[in-house]
Design a protein around this motif. Sequence first.
Motif: not given
Length: 437
Positions: A240-249, A282-285, A321-325
Motif C-alpha cells: 500500500x501507499x500512505x496518504x498524500x503529504x505523509x511518508x512511510x518511514x 499502509x494504504x491511506x495511512x 507527515x511531510x514538511x517543507x523548507x
Amino acid sequence: MKEKLLNNIGLKLVSLILAFIVWMAVVNISNPVITDTQTVTVEVRNPEVLTDANLTYEIDGRNTVTVSYMVRTRDSSLIKQSDFKAYIDLQDYNVTGAVPVTVEISDEKKALLESRGEITVSPMVLHVVTEEMQNKTFELQTATVGETEEGFAPGVITLSPDVVTVRGPVSQIGQINHVGVEINLDGANEDFTYEATPKFYDANGNEFQTEDVTVEPGIVECQVSVLKSKELPLDFEVKGNVAEGYRFTGIDCDVKSVSVVGTKSVLASVSTLSVVDDKLNIEGATGDTTVELNLADYLPPSTSIVGRESYVVPVTLRVEPLASKEFTLSLDDVQITGMNSDYDYSFSEDDVTVTVIGLQEDLDTLEDTSLQPSMDVTDLDPGVYSAELTFQLDEGFDLEGYTEFQVTVSLKENGPDRATQSETNPSGTAEETEESE
C-alpha cells in the motif's frame, strides 16, 4: 539329739529371723535398688488401619518416650535401650487422636526388672494427626539445562509417559503447581534418549521436595531430537501507499531475527524469514499502526523456532507527515554545464527560492550548500529561455519547486557569427525574430 534341736526353739527362730534381716540389710547396703530410665523410639503397628481408610498420619511432636524402671545397682549396666520395645497400635486410634503407648521388655531382662517394681512410661499416650490422601494427575512439562553444540538446537521432545499420577496428603498436593522433567542438553549434536525423574514445582516455578508425596511412574523416558539451527533475519513485506503529504518511514520490531531449526537441506535454501501478511498494509495511512504477528506462521515447511511453538511480536508501521523548507540561492552559485565559448549567458533574476519537502527532523539538518544547483545549456542557441535547474538531493528529500526565471543566451560582441546574426535578427533574440515572422 532331737531334744537338743528342740531346746530353746523360740530363741533359735528369732536368731534365724534376725540373721535374715541382717543379711538383707547387708545386701541392700552394698547393692541397693535404684530407679533408672531409657529413651525408646516408639514404633507404629497396624498402620494399614488408617491407610486402608485413605488417610495418612504422623505423630504430633516427638516419637520417643522415657521408660522408668527399678534395678539393682550392680545390674543397671546390663539394661540397654534395646531391651525395651515401645509402640502404639493404630487399631486403638480414635477421633481424639490419642493412642496409648505400650512397653515390652525382652525376656532375658524381665527377671531383673519385673520383681523390682512397676515400670512406667512418659508420656503415656502419643497424639496422631491424620489427613486425607489425594491422587492427582499432572501433564509433564519439560525444561532444559545446558547448551547444545554450536549450530544445533533441540527439536521435538517426546516423553513416555507424558502424564504422571501424584499421591500424597491433600495439603501437600495443593502446593504442587506443576510436575516436570529436566533434560540436560550439554554438548548435544544428535538425537538422544534421556531418563529423567519427575520434579515438583510451586506456583513461582521453584522446585521443592517432600517425602510424603509419591509419583508414578518414578522414571520418564525422554526422546530428544537435535536439529541444525540457523539465525534468520526478519524481512517484512509492506503493502500500500500512505496518504498524500505523509511518508512511510519504516518498521519497528524489537525482534530482528529468529533462530530456526530444521533439516540441513531446508535451512540451506533460506537466508531470511519473509513476513508477508495482509496486516502489513499502509494504504491511506496518516499515522503509526501497530499489529501483532506470530512469527511461527511464516516459517518454511519442516522448521520451527528454537524453544518456541509460537512467537508473537508487536510490529509498528511508522508513518510521519511531510514538511517543507525554503532556501534562497544566488544564481551566481549555479553550476552551468555545456556553455559555448562564443555565447554570453545571463539570468533574469539574481536569486531563486527553492522549496524542498521531507521529514521535519531531516529538513532541520539540511543546508543550502547541500542542494548543489546546476543548469545544462548545451543545446541552447542565442535566445531567451525558461531556466531549468537540477539539484543533488539526498535520499529522503524531494523537490517541491523553485521560482521561475529566464536565461538569456547571446553572442559575444566580437563573436565570429555576430554580423550574420544581426542581419537575420536585428534585435538579437530568437523570440523577437519569431514574432516578426
